[in-house]
Design a protein around this motif. Structure first.
Motif, PDB file in Angstrom:
ATOM      1  N   ASP A 709       0.843  -1.193   0.000  1.00 35.76           N
ATOM      2  CA  ASP A 709       0.000   0.000   0.000  1.00 35.76           C
ATOM      3  C   ASP A 709       0.881   1.246   0.000  1.00 35.76           C
ATOM      4  O   ASP A 709       0.892   2.046   0.959  1.00 35.76           O
ATOM      5  N   VAL A 721      -5.819   4.867  -5.511  1.00 37.06           N
ATOM      6  CA  VAL A 721      -5.861   3.449  -5.872  1.00 37.06           C
ATOM      7  C   VAL A 721      -7.311   3.020  -5.935  1.00 37.06           C
ATOM      8  O   VAL A 721      -8.058   3.150  -4.957  1.00 37.06           O
ATOM      9  N   VAL A 722      -7.694   2.521  -7.090  1.00 35.70           N
ATOM     10  CA  VAL A 722      -9.052   1.988  -7.239  1.00 35.70           C
ATOM     11  C   VAL A 722      -9.114   0.590  -6.630  1.00 35.70           C
ATOM     12  O   VAL A 722     -10.013   0.266  -5.855  1.00 35.70           O
ATOM     13  N   CYS A 723      -8.140  -0.227  -6.979  1.00 37.89           N
ATOM     14  CA  CYS A 723      -8.084  -1.577  -6.422  1.00 37.89           C
ATOM     15  C   CYS A 723      -6.741  -2.201  -6.742  1.00 37.89           C
ATOM     16  O   CYS A 723      -5.997  -1.721  -7.588  1.00 37.89           O
ATOM     17  N   ARG A 724      -6.459  -3.282  -6.050  1.00 39.46           N
ATOM     18  CA  ARG A 724      -5.258  -4.073  -6.286  1.00 39.46           C
ATOM     19  C   ARG A 724      -5.679  -5.494  -6.605  1.00 39.46           C
ATOM     20  O   ARG A 724      -6.610  -6.040  -5.985  1.00 39.46           O
ATOM     21  N   ASN A 725      -5.001  -6.094  -7.565  1.00 37.21           N
ATOM     22  CA  ASN A 725      -5.333  -7.452  -8.008  1.00 37.21           C
ATOM     23  C   ASN A 725      -4.034  -8.182  -8.290  1.00 37.21           C
ATOM     24  O   ASN A 725      -3.454  -8.065  -9.366  1.00 37.21           O
ATOM     25  N   VAL A 729      -2.126  -2.993 -10.067  1.00 41.90           N
ATOM     26  CA  VAL A 729      -2.827  -1.965  -9.320  1.00 41.90           C
ATOM     27  C   VAL A 729      -3.507  -1.035 -10.312  1.00 41.90           C
ATOM     28  O   VAL A 729      -2.915  -0.656 -11.328  1.00 41.90           O
ATOM     29  N   THR A 730      -4.758  -0.720 -10.035  1.00 43.34           N
ATOM     30  CA  THR A 730      -5.500   0.208 -10.892  1.00 43.34           C
ATOM     31  C   THR A 730      -5.553   1.563 -10.220  1.00 43.34           C
ATOM     32  O   THR A 730      -5.970   1.684  -9.059  1.00 43.34           O
ATOM     33  N   GLU A 777      -8.286   6.040 -15.869  1.00 41.61           N
ATOM     34  CA  GLU A 777      -7.903   4.897 -15.041  1.00 41.61           C
ATOM     35  C   GLU A 777      -6.870   4.082 -15.794  1.00 41.61           C
ATOM     36  O   GLU A 777      -6.997   3.873 -17.005  1.00 41.61           O
ATOM     37  N   ALA A 792     -12.055  -0.668 -13.728  1.00 40.70           N
ATOM     38  CA  ALA A 792     -11.103  -1.350 -12.858  1.00 40.70           C
ATOM     39  C   ALA A 792     -11.152  -2.854 -13.038  1.00 40.70           C
ATOM     40  O   ALA A 792     -12.227  -3.447 -13.131  1.00 40.70           O
ATOM     41  N   CYS A 794     -10.905  -5.413 -11.058  1.00 46.72           N
ATOM     42  CA  CYS A 794     -10.932  -5.963  -9.712  1.00 46.72           C
ATOM     43  C   CYS A 794     -12.309  -6.523  -9.414  1.00 46.72           C
ATOM     44  O   CYS A 794     -13.304  -6.108  -9.985  1.00 46.72           O
TER      45      CYS A 794
END
Length: 794
Positions: A709, A721-725, A729-730, A777, A792, A794
């Motif tokens: 993070d 950060v929209v999301c992590r996968n 990272v988006t 994005e 995103a 995710c």
């Protein structure tokens, strides 16, 4: 103040200055207790007294009476009451412990005149210390270092060195005629307004008590900027630190001299009141580094967090400033006589304010026009400015090399040669990185290697690099100082490029000496500018960071990281920590400028500037990346955004010289005159333009770790950060500025962050385009694989 770009205002001030006024000609009035005793008869503030007991400190609220600018009386309170002539006063002190911080105490003090009037008065809070020692390290950020308790026998701006300093190792450091505690065993007083300081703070370290103390306050009250004073008695075993409202000084400090302050007390009538807020820290400290570390952590605690604005994306800074450089700074005089000017004159000056430094940014543009002009500039310097010793002369004009000090033949500033070595090596690396290594000429390599060897020769012979050297013979002319603060960085790169171990060995020895004797020993670095004496200055602190991070890059030894951290903390003392409130009608007031991050020049040159002279400060990013400590990224972000506040853009005039231009003065002091506070002069400085270019190129717009993070934004954008996968990272990137942004994204896994960055990595960072006012994005992998996302993943 940098180089020869002296304002007309300062020239007039210097040429017309009165005969020598000494720092201690300000002692007509005194803040010391009248009875000579530091204890307070009515110690109403028991908690404060207990808190300061380990430092032998006491609190003394006072009512001040002035005759013109001279303090005539300082009346203390008894049971919260005071009587001064026909006026009656009350003082209410509220003390609050700070949650989770047992070494801190907050003070909230309200003064009130309850009856009568005082025609020329003020109020103040004095912190009195018994058991004081002249060995205590005293710091007023950007104003006083180690009490400025150094040898002085000069007066005025860029004063000459006494002749007995020439080629003489057995002389002390020589400071300009600036506010200071006495070098001799005698009484002394330092006067300032909060605008003189990068942070409104008193700091000291007591070797005897092994404790540090930091007293933080606000910039101003409704009466204007506070006054800040330190006074020692003649035996130097007692001292008083004072914050006053309004700020009334006997003398105002100029650029190496003093003049009548013109400050004014005010009339007080029944019902008038004034509130002051403070935070005091009293903590264990084993040395100056502990004090600096604490200061780095707490410097914004009273003034509050600053508010950097998003005004101009990095890519726009690059475009505007590079265009200006190619249109205005290029001097075309035919083959062998053409070069990029770094100033507003046609002479050439090496290092310091941009010679062979700004060209690195132009080369990084990777276009044929700028590359050819960089080559011509290199040819011009190498063919005209090399000395027989391997050192370069500092200037060249009208077909002749010049001395960097009047009346001293062949004098070359060590700092200029240090800059030259470091940036020469960076140029050679960048040519190769870009695939143009074949354009590097052998004479350039020979000059760089000879310069590195000259530093080695000087060090081996003297165990000192000096302040000025003889460019013809290599002998040290003026000894001591950290003028060569950046030399170890140049030697590190030269060691790798030329595969010469002696260069690295020498770099480590020099850096160890500078750190032990100056940073940790004296609590300062000094003599990095060509227009000062051996005053403490900001450039050398930031420059020394470059060297320490270079040594970490070369050795992976974390001791250099530790030294770099302490040096960063020292550098932060020179950096405006809050958004200064400028007077109505001034340029910076009208621009609503938030100038936290502006960097003071030196003890002599009392103004701040938009950038590190002359550097991107990317070593702060490298330090953040290596340690994970966000405070270093925050410091760099402040510096970057302060530059944007004063850089001219279409529709937002600052210098009046055109988009991409900037001026070296961010003036919060009255050293140029009271009317100069907040005024931007109508000119542009080449070195501040170079700072803008270097920052926009060498610092990533967005830094992200894909598996942790960690996200930090240096560019003028809003990113989340929209999301992590997994390892993706988006990010959602918003551009709130008026200009399209092509921002550089540096993405990596956390495991890679411990590996030092090189000096051309920025050329590999991927760019993301975000139109003005738009949001995009993007999906990012640690491989720098960046894809525009419709939504995103995710």
């Amino acid at each position: 103040m940098k180089g020869k770009s002296v304002s007309i205002l300062l020239l007039i001030f210097s040429f017309c200055m009165a005969p020598w006024v000494d720092a201690q000609d300000n002692r007509k009035g005194s803040w010391l207790p009248e009875d000579g005793k530091m204890s307070v008869p009515d110690r109403k503030s028991t908690e404060v007294s207990d808190f300061l007991k380990s430092l032998h400190g006491y609190l003394r609220p006072i009512v001040c009476e002035y005759e013109d600018v001279v303090l005539k009386s300082a009346k203390g309170f008894k049971k919260g009451k005071a009587q001064v002539q026909t006026s009656s006063w009350s003082c209410n002190i509220n003390e609050t412990t700070v949650a989770d911080c047992p070494d801190a105490l907050d003070l909230d003090i309200t003064f009130m005149i309850t009856e009568g009037e005082l025609k020329s008065g003020g109020v103040a809070l004095a912190f009195d210390f018994t058991g004081w020692s002249r060995e205590n390290y005293v710091l007023m950020p950007a104003y006083v270092y180690n009490g400025n308790r150094f040898h002085v026998e000069t007066n005025g701006y860029m004063a000459p060195y006494p002749s007995y300093y020439y080629y003489n190792k057995n002389v002390p450091l020589l400071f300009s005629n600036s506010p200071r505690l006495s070098e001799e065993r005698s009484a002394s007083k330092i006067e300032a307004l909060t605008g003189n300081l990068a942070t409104p703070a008193f700091c000291f370290f007591s070797p005897k008590e092994q404790r540090g103390c930091i007293i933080l306050t606000e910039q101003k009250s409704h009466l204007g900027n506070y006054g800040m004073f330190i006074e020692e008695n003649a035996s130097q075993d007692r001292a008083t630190f004072v914050v006053s409202a309004p700020g009334v000084r006997e003398l105002t400090a100029g650029f190496g001299d003093f003049g009548y302050s013109g400050d004014q007390a005010c009339k007080w009538t029944s019902g008038d009141r004034l509130r002051m807020r403070f935070r005091i820290y009293n903590f264990e400290a084993s040395g100056i580094p502990d004090l600096l570390d604490k200061f780095m952590n707490v410097r914004k605690e009273v003034t509050g967090k600053n508010n950097p604005r998003n005004l101009c994306p990095f890519s726009t800074v690059t475009s505007f400033t590079a265009d200006y450089k190619n249109q205005v700074r290029w001097l075309e005089k035919g083959t062998g006589k053409s070069f990029y000017r770094m100033e507003n004159s046609d002479g050439y000056q090496l290092g310091w304010v941009g010679g062979l430094m700004g060209t690195f940014a132009m080369l990084a543009l990777d276009d044929s026009l700028s590359r050819e002009r960089v080559i011509q500039t290199y040819d011009y310097v190498v063919s005209n400015m090399r000395g027989k010793s391997g050192y370069f002369y500092g200037s060249f004009r009208d077909g002749k090399v010049g001395s960097d000090r009047d009346n001293i033949p062949d004098a070359a500033l060590v700092r200029k040669n240090s800059d030259a070595l470091f940036f020469m090596m960076k140029h050679l690396l960048l040519f190769e990185q870009q695939g143009y290594g074949d354009l590097v000429k052998q004479e350039w390599k020979d000059a760089a290697r000879a310069l590195a060897q000259a530093f080695v020769n000087t060090w081996v012979k003297n165990k000192d690099l000096g302040n000025y050297v003889n460019a013809a013979t290599g002998e040290i002319i003026i000894y001591h100082s950290t003028s060569g603060a950046i030399a170890p960085a140049g030697l590190v790169l030269a060691a790798r490029y030329f595969k010469e171990n002696s260069f690295l060995k020498t770099a480590m020895e020099i850096a160890g000496y500078f750190y032990d004797d100056y940073v940790a020993g004296l609590g300062l670095t000094c003599a990095h500018s060509g227009d000062i004496m051996q005053d403490a200055d900001a450039d050398s602190a930031y420059g020394f960071m470059e060297s320490l991070m270079a040594l970490y890059y070369a050795t992976m030894d974390k001791k250099w990281l530790s030294m770099a951290q302490t040096t960063a903390h020292l550098a932060a003392t020179w950096t405006l920590s809050y958004d200064y409130e400028y007077p109505p009608g001034s340029t910076l007031y009208d621009l609503k400028a938030n100038t936290a991050g502006a960097i003071w020049a030196s003890v002599q040159n009392k103004h701040a500037a938009p950038g590190i002279c002359t550097s991107s400060g990317d070593y702060l990013f490298k330090l953040f990346r290596a340690t994970g400590q966000v405070r270093y990224a925050d410091l760099l972000r402040d510096i970057i955004h302060a530059h944007a506040e004063v850089m001219e853009t279409p529709g937002r005039s600052t210098t009046g010289m055109g988009p991409g231009t900037s001026m070296e003065r961010i003036q919060t002091t009255d050293a140029d005159g009271k009317g100069a506070v907040g005024v931007i002069l109508k000119t542009s400085n080449g070195w501040t333009e170079d700072c803008g270019l270097l920052m926009s190129l060498e610092v990533p717009g967005i830094y992200v770790q894909t598996d942790q993070d960690v996200l930090y934004v240096f560019d003028h954008l809003k990113v989340e950060v929209v999301c992590r996968n997994g390892d993706e990272v988006t990010l959602r990137i918003a551009n709130p500025t008026r200009f399209d942004a092509a921002t550089a994204v540096f993405a990596e896994r956390s495991s890679s962050a411990g590996k030092p960055l090189g000096y051309c990595n920025f050329t590999q960072w991927k760019k993301v385009l975000v139109k003005a006012g738009n949001i995009v994005e993007v999906v990012i992998k640690a491989t720098d694989d960046i894809k525009i996302a419709s939504k995103a993943k995710c």
